[in-house]
Design a protein around this motif. Structure first.
Motif, mmCIF file in Angstrom:
data_model
loop_
_atom_site.group_PDB
_atom_site.id
_atom_site.type_symbol
_atom_site.label_atom_id
_atom_site.label_comp_id
_atom_site.label_asym_id
_atom_site.label_seq_id
_atom_site.Cartn_x
_atom_site.Cartn_y
_atom_site.Cartn_z
ATOM 1 N N SER A 91 0.830 -1.212 0.000
ATOM 2 C CA SER A 91 0.000 0.000 0.000
ATOM 3 C C SER A 91 0.862 1.258 0.000
ATOM 4 O O SER A 91 0.500 2.260 -0.639
ATOM 5 C CB SER A 91 -0.968 -0.001 1.190
ATOM 6 N N SER A 110 -2.680 3.463 3.215
ATOM 7 C CA SER A 110 -1.323 3.045 3.603
ATOM 8 C C SER A 110 -0.999 3.455 5.034
ATOM 9 O O SER A 110 -0.356 2.701 5.768
ATOM 10 C CB SER A 110 -0.277 3.590 2.620
ATOM 11 N N ALA A 134 -5.534 6.264 -1.364
ATOM 12 C CA ALA A 134 -4.423 5.306 -1.324
ATOM 13 C C ALA A 134 -3.439 5.671 -0.218
ATOM 14 O O ALA A 134 -2.951 4.789 0.510
ATOM 15 C CB ALA A 134 -3.711 5.266 -2.679
#
Length: 170
Positions: free
Chosen positions: A124, A151, A147
């Motif tokens: 990620s 992460s 995204a």
């Protein structure tokens, strides 16, 4: 030094070029940075594969590989903070998790590999950093931020999962 360890070490060589290129605001420089970052990220898989295939797993490799991984992730994130793309506190959370795990590992007699959560965290982070580096149109802003925050969440989750079971068994 084994071939996998040389590959691991070679990832360090790309970091200065990546950092230098991130300060250049042109699309060409960003695509070059993305290429450097992705090549370095892919060699992480390659050195592990070769270490297992060639039976060259070493204590140096077990130590060096995660260290280089952390530098490869943290270096561009710090530049992205400086460029105003992501908040510093989120990168601090990532850094704190990595330091906590590294500090905990120092006291271990054997160095263990990453579990599935650690691997998901790494994947990620690579995806998020890649999207943050790439010169994408503004329409990508929301997916890029999603995204990145995924992460960060996986970084926290993987750190908790890594440490909590260890405390219970001690």
């Amino acid at each position: 030094m084994t071939i996998p360890n040389w590959i691991t070490f070679s990832r360090l060589l790309g970091i200065p070029f990546l950092l230098y290129g991130l300060y250049n605001p042109t699309n060409e420089a960003r695509w070059i940075c993305l290429t450097i970052f992705l090549i370095a990220a892919l060699t992480d898989w390659l050195d592990g594969y070769l270490a297992r295939k060639l039976n060259q797993i070493s204590e140096l490799g077990k130590f060096l590989d995660p260290l280089v991984d952390k530098l490869l992730v943290l270096a561009p994130l710090l530049v992205l903070v400086e460029l105003g793309k992501i908040p510093a506190w989120a990168v601090f959370v990532i850094l704190a998790r990595e330091l906590a795990i590294a500090g905990w590992r120092v006291n271990q007699t054997t160095i263990t590999g990453a579990n599935i959560w650690g691997k998901l965290k790494t994947i990620s982070q690579i995806v998020a950093i890649s999207l943050l580096i790439a010169p994408l149109s503004p329409i990508w802003q929301t997916p890029i931020l999603i995204a990145f925050w995924v992460s960060v969440a996986l970084t926290i989750i993987s750190g908790i999962i890594y440490l909590i079971p260890q405390k219970v068994s001690e």
